[in-house]
Design a protein around this motif. Structure first.
Motif, short mmCIF file in Angstrom:
data_model
loop_
_atom_site.label_atom_id
_atom_site.label_comp_id
_atom_site.label_asym_id
_atom_site.label_seq_id
_atom_site.Cartn_x
_atom_site.Cartn_y
_atom_site.Cartn_z
N GLY A 271 0.81 -1.20 0.00
CA GLY A 271 0.00 0.00 0.00
C GLY A 271 0.85 1.26 0.00
N TYR B 188 2.04 2.16 -3.46
CA TYR B 188 0.97 2.94 -4.11
C TYR B 188 1.07 4.42 -3.73
N GLY C 169 -1.88 4.78 -7.76
CA GLY C 169 -1.63 5.97 -6.96
C GLY C 169 -1.91 7.25 -7.73
N GLY D 92 -1.71 5.34 1.85
CA GLY D 92 -1.72 3.97 1.39
C GLY D 92 -2.24 2.96 2.39
#
Length: 292
Positions: free
Chosen positions: A39, A42, A203, A218
């Motif tokens: 995450g 991203y 993203g 994230g």
């Protein structure tokens, strides 16, 4: 009509979850690692896009590609430095390391860019199109189109290239793949690279839609994408796609209701629990037996 409108919104959101979920499921499929730092890859993609746009003043497509490249570089570094030395360690060691890497990336980014949210530049002028009472913005259309193109490209790489064949062999039996002459280390790095590129693209797309980014952006999308991967069947690429779309639909439809809008995350995670109780391997996952 309102239901169809929410379906469109859910597809847009679900496609972003699917892009992130693919990274989780591909890495798990080969080395059985839940990369909780995914995450944050991203998030790095979003910030790469931000600085590329601010300092180089590039349009959307070069910004997207450079953001994917930036995420790839960070993803490969993380794999080489943090995960590769621990590859033969117990899974709990890798899991704790992944959480540590996630915290490291978040706080490093906070140190360098500051804790305050930043407004992402408007690369594309927002327009809304109406079709028989339904509305869809050009950014939603772009998100869905880019996601579909990247997913098709991923399918081509996995099923039509030599590297993709190596990835599938390693996911089936990594030790046998190594004995057959496949460079497992390069295959794992390539898998991290592809997953990171998809997360970086997500993203930028999210930053365009939500317009603000911050070092901790994230955490929740990464968690929801992980849930989507588990929902669809962790380790199964079509499962990540299906899980991402389902997750996006559930979240969007629950937020559309005034009664359940505050409980949208609770509803999404509750449905995950119910589905896994009925089908523990996920919607498209297969139950595997481990030899003792």
């Amino acid at each position: 009509m309102e239901f169809l409108q929410q379906i469109i919104n859910g597809l847009s959101l679900g496609s972003m979850y699917a892009l992130i979920a693919l990274g989780y499921t591909m890495v798990y499929g080969i080395i059985k690692l839940i990369n909780f730092a995914h995450g944050d890859i991203y998030m790095i993609g979003a910030f790469t896009g931000f600085y590329v746009t601010v300092y180089l003043n590039l349009p959307f497509l070069p910004t997207l590609l450079l953001s994917m490249l930036g995420s790839v570089i960070v993803g490969i570094i993380v794999e080489k430095v943090a995960y590769k030395p621990l590859r033969k360690s117990p899974r709990i060691t890798l899991l704790i390391t992944a959480i540590g890497v996630s915290l490291l990336l978040e706080n490093l980014m906070r140190y360098f860019v500051g804790p305050n949210p930043k407004t992402f530049p408007s690369l594309i002028k927002d327009k809304t199109y109406a079709f028989g009472g339904l509305q869809i913005s050009n950014i939603q259309m772009l998100t869905i189109v880019v996601s579909v193109v990247l997913m098709i490209l991923l399918q081509f790489i996995v099923f039509k290239t030599k590297t993709g064949k190596a990835m599938r062999a390693a996911s089936y039996d990594i030790e046998a793949a190594a004995l057959m002459g496949i460079n497992v280390d390069n295959t794992i790095s390539f898998t991290f690279a592809i997953g990171s590129a998809l997360a970086g693209a997500a993203g930028v797309l999210v930053a365009l839609a939500w317009t603000t980014i911050d070092p901790y952006m994230g955490i929740m999308p990464g968690l929801k994408a992980f849930v989507a991967a588990v929902l669809g069947g962790i380790g199964v690429i079509p499962g990540a796609l299906l899980g991402g779309v389902v997750m996006g639909m559930i979240e969007t439809l629950s937020k559309a209701s005034n009664v359940t809008s505050r409980l949208s995350d609770v509803i999404a995670f509750s449905i995950l629990i119910i589905i896994l109780l009925i089908k523990p391997a996920g919607l498209l996952g297969k139950v595997t037996r481990e030899k003792v």
